[in-house]
Write a protein that holds these residues in place. Structure first.
Motif, mmCIF file in Angstrom:
data_model
loop_
_atom_site.group_PDB
_atom_site.id
_atom_site.type_symbol
_atom_site.label_atom_id
_atom_site.label_comp_id
_atom_site.label_asym_id
_atom_site.label_seq_id
_atom_site.Cartn_x
_atom_site.Cartn_y
_atom_site.Cartn_z
ATOM 1 N N PHE A 1 1.205 -1.353 -0.198
ATOM 2 C CA PHE A 1 0.033 0.127 0.227
ATOM 3 C C PHE A 1 1.132 1.372 0.235
ATOM 4 O O PHE A 1 1.114 2.376 -0.686
ATOM 5 N N GLN B 1 1.221 4.778 -3.545
ATOM 6 C CA GLN B 1 0.345 5.441 -2.677
ATOM 7 C C GLN B 1 1.563 6.006 -2.818
ATOM 8 O O GLN B 1 1.766 7.767 -3.601
ATOM 9 N N TYR C 1 1.989 6.682 -6.440
ATOM 10 C CA TYR C 1 0.843 7.658 -7.398
ATOM 11 C C TYR C 1 0.849 9.565 -6.962
ATOM 12 O O TYR C 1 1.127 10.316 -7.268
ATOM 13 N N ASP C 2 1.484 9.236 -6.111
ATOM 14 C CA ASP C 2 2.156 10.767 -5.217
ATOM 15 C C ASP C 2 3.238 11.227 -6.952
ATOM 16 O O ASP C 2 3.069 12.471 -6.266
ATOM 17 N N TYR D 1 -4.210 15.902 3.665
ATOM 18 C CA TYR D 1 -3.099 15.190 3.073
ATOM 19 C C TYR D 1 -3.366 14.797 1.719
ATOM 20 O O TYR D 1 -4.098 14.408 1.031
#
Length: 161
Positions: free
Chosen positions: A15, A19, A22-23, A110
């Motif tokens: 995960f 993440q 993606y960031d 966030y």
């Protein structure tokens, strides 16, 4: 067929990797979009910019999780080739960056944001007189919002990373 899950740390690690990817991709895509909107603002600004300070103050930052992760306020409209013009251009870049950071400080959570600004304090007065400083680039973004979201989705799904 189900997933065999022997170690809960594997799921957390996977995960975190997804993440982070993606960031990273969101930052890259917003930086490209930032270049597009800033270019639009500079090219479509219908005002006389005698000192080049107003156009030099236009730029953007990308903020992620309350931190500036990318900025672009340099290498823009070339000033006249004299020391004072060079100093004025640097001052305009710094004012633009400072104003973008000020705006960015009001954003929270966030999330990842693109903030583009015209940093000279008189930019709003120029726009109030009916000239386009950065409003047109905002209008362009709003008019193309669905297209831009679709571009971002395609960018995220692309195999080439």
């Amino acid at each position: 067929m189900g997933i065999v899950w022997n170690n809960p740390n594997d799921l957390d690690r996977q995960f975190a990797e997804v993440q982070a990817e993606y960031d990273r991709r969101a930052i890259n895509w917003l930086a490209v979009l930032g270049e597009r909107v800033v270019k639009y603002a500079r090219e479509h600004g219908n005002y006389a910019d005698w000192s080049t300070n107003l156009r030099n103050s236009i730029g953007y930052i990308v903020i992620q999780s309350n931190k500036v992760v990318h900025d672009s306020f340099v290498g823009q409209t070339p000033p006249r080739n004299d020391p004072q013009s060079q100093a004025d251009a640097e001052m305009a870049h710094q004012r633009g960056l400072a104003y973008a950071n000020q705006v960015g400080a009001t954003l929270g959570g966030y999330k990842t944001y693109l903030v583009w600004v015209a940093g000279m304090e008189y930019a709003r007065y120029v726009e109030a007189k009916g000239f386009d400083v950065i409003q047109g680039s905002g209008d362009w973004g709003e008019a193309n919002a669905q297209k831009l979201m679709n571009e971002f989705k395609r960018y995220l799904k692309a195999k080439e990373r």
